[in-house]
Design a protein around this motif. Structure first.
Motif, PDB file in Angstrom:
ATOM      1  N   THR A   1       0.814  -1.226   0.000  1.00 12.41           N
ATOM      2  CA  THR A   1       0.000   0.000   0.000  1.00 12.41           C
ATOM      3  C   THR A   1       0.844   1.272   0.000  1.00 12.41           C
ATOM      4  OG1 THR A   1      -0.155  -0.198   2.395  1.00 12.41           O
ATOM      5  CG2 THR A   1      -2.016  -1.040   1.124  1.00 12.41           C
ATOM      6  N   ALA A   2       2.131   1.172   0.351  1.00 13.10           N
ATOM      7  CA  ALA A   2       2.969   2.384   0.388  1.00 13.10           C
ATOM      8  C   ALA A   2       4.278   2.157  -0.362  1.00 13.10           C
ATOM      9  CB  ALA A   2       3.259   2.762   1.841  1.00 13.10           C
ATOM     10  N   PHE A   3       4.569   3.052  -1.291  1.00 15.77           N
ATOM     11  CA  PHE A   3       5.835   2.979  -2.041  1.00 15.77           C
ATOM     12  C   PHE A   3       6.840   3.890  -1.350  1.00 15.77           C
ATOM     13  CE2 PHE A   3       4.652   0.336  -5.588  1.00 15.77           C
ATOM     14  CZ  PHE A   3       3.268   0.327  -5.474  1.00 15.77           C
ATOM     15  N   ASP A   4       7.392   3.396  -0.247  1.00 10.66           N
ATOM     16  CA  ASP A   4       8.221   4.227   0.608  1.00 10.66           C
ATOM     17  C   ASP A   4       9.617   3.616   0.798  1.00 10.66           C
ATOM     18  OD1 ASP A   4       7.650   2.026   2.136  1.00 10.66           O
ATOM     19  OD2 ASP A   4       6.459   3.086   3.642  1.00 10.66           O
ATOM     20  N   ALA A   5      10.364   4.172   1.733  1.00 11.30           N
ATOM     21  CA  ALA A   5      11.727   3.703   1.989  1.00 11.30           C
ATOM     22  C   ALA A   5      11.745   2.254   2.485  1.00 11.30           C
ATOM     23  CB  ALA A   5      12.406   4.626   3.015  1.00 11.30           C
ATOM     24  N   ASP A   6      10.739   1.885   3.260  1.00  8.98           N
ATOM     25  CA  ASP A   6      10.646   0.496   3.741  1.00  8.98           C
ATOM     26  C   ASP A   6      10.543  -0.478   2.575  1.00  8.98           C
ATOM     27  OD1 ASP A   6      10.809   1.122   6.365  1.00  8.98           O
ATOM     28  OD2 ASP A   6       8.687   0.745   6.851  1.00  8.98           O
ATOM     29  N   LEU A   7       9.735  -0.113   1.600  1.00  9.07           N
ATOM     30  CA  LEU A   7       9.555  -0.986   0.434  1.00  9.07           C
ATOM     31  C   LEU A   7      10.879  -1.111  -0.319  1.00  9.07           C
ATOM     32  CD1 LEU A   7       7.742  -2.635  -1.499  1.00  9.07           C
ATOM     33  CD2 LEU A   7       7.330  -0.508  -2.752  1.00  9.07           C
ATOM     34  N   LYS A   8      11.568   0.004  -0.498  1.00  9.95           N
ATOM     35  CA  LYS A   8      12.857  -0.026  -1.213  1.00  9.95           C
ATOM     36  C   LYS A   8      13.871  -0.892  -0.475  1.00  9.95           C
ATOM     37  CE  LYS A   8      12.736   4.060  -4.112  1.00  9.95           C
ATOM     38  NZ  LYS A   8      11.527   4.796  -3.686  1.00  9.95           N
TER      39      LYS A   8
ATOM     40  N   ASP B   1       6.662  -0.718 -10.355  1.00  8.62           N
ATOM     41  CA  ASP B   1       8.055  -0.894  -9.943  1.00  8.62           C
ATOM     42  C   ASP B   1       8.200  -0.382  -8.500  1.00  8.62           C
ATOM     43  OD1 ASP B   1       8.312   1.879  -9.999  1.00  8.62           O
ATOM     44  OD2 ASP B   1       9.456   1.933 -11.872  1.00  8.62           O
ATOM     45  N   GLY B   2       9.404  -0.387  -7.976  1.00  4.26           N
ATOM     46  CA  GLY B   2       9.626  -0.014  -6.580  1.00  4.26           C
ATOM     47  C   GLY B   2       9.313   1.445  -6.276  1.00  4.26           C
ATOM     48  N   ASP B   3       9.240   2.267  -7.335  1.00  6.81           N
ATOM     49  CA  ASP B   3       8.929   3.689  -7.152  1.00  6.81           C
ATOM     50  C   ASP B   3       7.447   3.987  -7.329  1.00  6.81           C
ATOM     51  OD1 ASP B   3      11.639   4.530  -6.761  1.00  6.81           O
ATOM     52  OD2 ASP B   3      11.954   4.202  -8.909  1.00  6.81           O
ATOM     53  N   GLY B   4       6.675   2.952  -7.677  1.00  7.08           N
ATOM     54  CA  GLY B   4       5.245   3.166  -7.870  1.00  7.08           C
ATOM     55  C   GLY B   4       4.865   3.494  -9.306  1.00  7.08           C
ATOM     56  N   ASN B   5       5.827   3.369 -10.245  1.00 12.16           N
ATOM     57  CA  ASN B   5       5.503   3.580 -11.664  1.00 12.16           C
ATOM     58  C   ASN B   5       4.825   2.339 -12.216  1.00 12.16           C
ATOM     59  OD1 ASN B   5       6.949   6.139 -11.827  1.00 12.16           O
ATOM     60  ND2 ASN B   5       8.798   4.881 -11.676  1.00 12.16           N
TER      61      ASN B   5
END
Ligand code: ZN
Length: 185
Positions: free
Chosen positions: A28-35, A120-124
């Motif tokens: 649900t969140a494309f944030d630093a945790d996801l990266k 992708d990891g940035d939400g694109n």
């Protein structure tokens, strides 16, 4: 954040850990945790000499796949919240392995092509058609998000061939459970 990624390390979740049977939840969140999670998943995949890894295989009930069919950094592929919208082409057979089933291989039939929508990891947003080896990896890893495992797609002959190794994995899991519940007492 690079510091977080360096601190995060994942162990592999092996069959028959129950999380491998769960349907994974959307990110649900494309944030630093996801990266950081994605970076640590790649690290685990490469260290384990895999070509693909799904988040449930590192104990996370999330819809994240990482893969790399060649080992070249440029071929890193991240699929967050993927959906396979179409499959097609001739069915092909391939000897598949799985990091959650060490030492076990089985010939699995899958269609050659798949079309995927994901982020992708940035939400694109990504929408692409894949074929050949990459398509096979994606279809294998996508199964993990639905709780479907190599053992479910094996022919009865391959199941028989791998019986001892499968029993060994179940035995190792049960003795680990026993030790954990003893430690909790
Ligand atoms: Zn697998």
């Amino acid at each position: 954040m690079a510091i977080m990624a360096a601190e995060l390390h994942f162990d592999l979740t092996l069959y028959p850990e129950p999380i491998l049977r769960k349907q994974a939840d959307p990110v649900t969140a494309f944030d630093a945790d996801l990266k950081a999670t994605i970076a640590a998943m790649f690290e685990r995949m490469v260290a384990s000499k895999g070509v693909g890894l799904a988040a449930p295989q590192v104990g996370l009930k999330l819809r994240i796949l990482v893969l790399n069919p060649t080992g070249e950094k440029a071929d890193d592929l991240v699929l967050v919240n993927p959906t396979i919208t179409a499959r097609g082409g001739p069915d092909t057979m391939f000897d598949e392995g799985c990091l959650s089933f060490p030492g076990i291989y089985a010939e699995i039939k899958r269609p050659d092509r798949c079309t995927v929508t994901a982020f992708d990891g940035d939400g694109n947003k990504i929408e692409r058609e894949f074929d050949g080896f990459v398509s096979r990896i994606i279809q294998h890893e996508y199964d993990h998000l639905e709780g479907v495992l190599l053992v479910d797609r094996m022919s009865p002959a391959d199941k028989l061939k791998n019986r001892a190794a499968l029993d060994e994995l179940v035995g190792a899991y049960l003795s680990k459970q026993k030790k954990q519940s003893a430690a909790q007492r």
